[in-house]
Design a protein around this motif. Structure first.
Motif, PDB file in Angstrom:
ATOM      1  N   GLY A 258      -3.625  66.597   1.445  1.00 31.84           N
ATOM      2  CA  GLY A 258      -3.136  65.300   1.924  1.00 31.84           C
ATOM      3  C   GLY A 258      -4.083  64.169   1.588  1.00 31.84           C
ATOM      4  N   SER A 259      -5.375  64.394   1.788  1.00 37.94           N
ATOM      5  CA  SER A 259      -6.354  63.354   1.475  1.00 37.94           C
ATOM      6  C   SER A 259      -6.479  63.140  -0.029  1.00 37.94           C
ATOM      7  N   LYS A 260      -6.336  64.208  -0.787  1.00 37.72           N
ATOM      8  CA  LYS A 260      -6.344  64.069  -2.249  1.00 37.72           C
ATOM      9  C   LYS A 260      -5.175  63.184  -2.697  1.00 37.72           C
ATOM     10  N   TYR A 261      -4.001  63.451  -2.123  1.00 38.62           N
ATOM     11  CA  TYR A 261      -2.822  62.665  -2.481  1.00 38.62           C
ATOM     12  C   TYR A 261      -3.016  61.203  -2.096  1.00 38.62           C
ATOM     13  N   PHE A 262      -3.585  60.967  -0.903  1.00 35.98           N
ATOM     14  CA  PHE A 262      -3.773  59.582  -0.460  1.00 35.98           C
ATOM     15  C   PHE A 262      -4.720  58.833  -1.383  1.00 35.98           C
ATOM     16  N   THR A 263      -5.820  59.451  -1.777  1.00 36.46           N
ATOM     17  CA  THR A 263      -6.780  58.744  -2.636  1.00 36.46           C
ATOM     18  C   THR A 263      -6.213  58.478  -4.026  1.00 36.46           C
ATOM     19  N   GLU A 264      -5.228  59.283  -4.426  1.00 30.34           N
ATOM     20  CA  GLU A 264      -4.564  59.049  -5.713  1.00 30.34           C
ATOM     21  C   GLU A 264      -3.410  58.069  -5.591  1.00 30.34           C
ATOM     22  N   ASN A 265      -2.917  57.899  -4.359  1.00 36.88           N
ATOM     23  CA  ASN A 265      -1.811  56.974  -4.080  1.00 36.88           C
ATOM     24  C   ASN A 265      -2.130  56.171  -2.817  1.00 36.88           C
ATOM     25  N   PRO A 266      -3.203  55.396  -2.843  1.00 35.77           N
ATOM     26  CA  PRO A 266      -3.687  54.738  -1.614  1.00 35.77           C
ATOM     27  C   PRO A 266      -2.726  53.672  -1.100  1.00 35.77           C
ATOM     28  N   LEU A 267      -2.593  53.620   0.214  1.00 40.79           N
ATOM     29  CA  LEU A 267      -1.772  52.601   0.871  1.00 40.79           C
ATOM     30  C   LEU A 267      -2.606  51.385   1.249  1.00 40.79           C
ATOM     31  N   ILE A 268      -3.915  51.505   1.117  1.00 39.13           N
ATOM     32  CA  ILE A 268      -4.838  50.379   1.286  1.00 39.13           C
ATOM     33  C   ILE A 268      -5.810  50.404   0.106  1.00 39.13           C
ATOM     34  N   THR A 269      -6.399  49.271  -0.185  1.00 37.71           N
ATOM     35  CA  THR A 269      -7.365  49.216  -1.277  1.00 37.71           C
ATOM     36  C   THR A 269      -8.632  49.954  -0.862  1.00 37.71           C
ATOM     37  N   LEU A 270      -8.975  51.003  -1.584  1.00 37.33           N
ATOM     38  CA  LEU A 270     -10.099  51.849  -1.193  1.00 37.33           C
ATOM     39  C   LEU A 270     -11.407  51.071  -1.129  1.00 37.33           C
ATOM     40  N   GLN A 271     -11.546  50.086  -1.988  1.00 37.70           N
ATOM     41  CA  GLN A 271     -12.787  49.297  -2.019  1.00 37.70           C
ATOM     42  C   GLN A 271     -12.978  48.447  -0.761  1.00 37.70           C
ATOM     43  N   LYS A 272     -11.912  48.279   0.020  1.00 41.99           N
ATOM     44  CA  LYS A 272     -12.010  47.488   1.247  1.00 41.99           C
ATOM     45  C   LYS A 272     -12.484  48.317   2.444  1.00 41.99           C
ATOM     46  N   ILE A 273     -12.627  49.621   2.240  1.00 46.09           N
ATOM     47  CA  ILE A 273     -13.060  50.485   3.335  1.00 46.09           C
ATOM     48  C   ILE A 273     -14.574  50.371   3.484  1.00 46.09           C
ATOM     49  N   ARG A 274     -15.013  49.780   4.593  1.00 43.02           N
ATOM     50  CA  ARG A 274     -16.449  49.635   4.854  1.00 43.02           C
ATOM     51  C   ARG A 274     -17.078  51.000   5.110  1.00 43.02           C
TER      52      ARG A 274
END
Length: 381
Positions: A258-274
């Motif tokens: 599930g986490s692999k799928y999310f990081t490949e299809n992110p619903l938020i911009t990953l770079q915005k995660i502090r």
């Protein structure tokens, strides 16, 4: 001096909210109930758990991460055992989960035949397509493929003599397109909504083996989901200047899918995660906790320890290096700073039928809650 003053003021504010341990225990009882059947691949267990988590997010007032739907669906293959699970050895009928488990990648089998000793722990039928293995502990898992043979693991203590004859009727069902969903919600930040602190936990477990045996998955990871939901409930009532986001992942037990799928299809911009904090197996804590990725992010680990030392929350927090052992991993690979925290002490049940809600002490729950709130507060300041 300013940091010390900030932390002192922070702990004075802890009395302004109450940690709802009653809610956590009620939630854990729900997640580990027979209705959810191990939050797995038979009896619709995983979908029932997903719907429950979605309903909780809605009731707290969280918003869907993509603005439309709390669920992010994906598909993967899985081998399941929804039906027959009958086994007798030397004429003694054995109980699934307590006396034996089926190796997760096994194909179904029906036979009434003799066994030959391969060595002191392994016994084969003449066709070599059926293997019986004696073991001290029955630990189950999930497989995405099916082998061309069947392996049955039997608890040594369940037999009084060497296995000589076997009568077995076990059926498997391979599902090439099992559908699961990550459940994703947010509490929007009041000042810097594009800066995100992400809290994650996987809600799936092993499901069931046959029609009468299921794996409750209390510590792994009903505890993490219950803890995450209590944090979601708190932050929904107390919005922060950063956005606080929550994801309950599916498919972790099948390979952190599930986490692999999310990081490949992110619903938020990953770079915005502090920062991301993943919780998995947090129902204990008597002897402290361990943080994976502590050596990757020494500044944040030092901060976490500073908050812990000032509040005297956990007896110790052990550092651990990088490891691909839970849902933080693929985020780290994408450059997202992340910790995976799990507690230690208490029960030793793991991937078996004994990981039940009643066995979890939750003795350190309140302190762990305060540690998370304090750490997140500091990250935002």
């Amino acid at each position: 001096m300013k940091k010390t003053l900030f932390i002192s003021l922070l702990f004075l504010s802890f009395n302004s909210y109450a940690q709802d341990l009653k809610y956590v225990r009620k939630t854990l009882n729900t997640l580990t109930s027979s209705e959810f059947w191990g939050r797995g691949y038979t009896k619709n267990g995983m979908e029932k758990a997903a719907n429950f988590i979605q309903s909780e997010f809605k009731s707290f007032g969280l918003k869907p991460m993509d603005g439309k739907d709390f669920k992010q669906s994906f598909i993967f293959s899985v081998n399941t055992f929804p039906g027959k699970m009958d086994l007798s050895i030397n004429g003694k009928r054995l109980i699934p989960g307590n006396d034996f488990i089926i190796q997760q990648g096994s194909i179904g089998v029906k036979a009434n035949t003799s066994l030959a000793e391969k060595d002191s722990l392994n016994f084969l039928t003449a066709s070599s397509k059926l293997l019986v293995t004696l073991t001290d502990k029955l630990t189950w898992s999930v497989s995405q493929k099916v082998n061309d043979y069947t392996q049955i693991l039997v608890n040594k203590s369940s037999l009084s003599e060497v296995p000589k004859n076997i009568e077995v009727d076990i059926k498997n069902t391979f599902i090439p397109d099992f559908r699961a969903s990550n459940i994703c919600g947010v509490v929007k930040g009041t000042e810097k909504p594009d800066s995100i602190i992400l809290i994650t936990a996987h809600y799936d477990h092993l499901g069931g083996m046959g029609k009468d045996t299921f794996f409750p998955g209390a510590n792994d990871n009903g505890s993490g989901v219950s803890f995450l939901l209590s944090l979601a409930k708190y932050y929904a009532k107390n919005p922060q200047k950063y956005t606080i986001a929550f994801i309950c992942f599916a498919g972790e037990e099948a390979g952190i899918l599930g986490s692999k799928y999310f990081t490949e299809n992110p619903l938020i911009t990953l770079q915005k995660i502090r920062f991301l904090i993943n919780v998995d197996m947090v129902g204990t804590g008597e002897t402290g906790a361990t943080v994976v990725n502590a050596t990757q992010y020494p500044k944040e680990f030092a901060l976490l320890n500073q908050v812990n030392d000032n509040g005297k929350f956990l007896v110790k927090i052990n550092p651990r290096g990088k490891a691909a052992n839970s849902d933080h991993y693929f985020f780290t690979e994408k450059g997202v700073p992340a910790f995976f925290l799990y507690t230690q002490g208490g029960i030793s049940a793991y991937h078996d039928v004994f990981d039940k809600a009643a066995t979890l002490p939750f003795t350190m729950y309140e302190n762990l809650f305060k540690l998370f709130v304090g750490f997140n507060k500091y990250l935002m300041n």
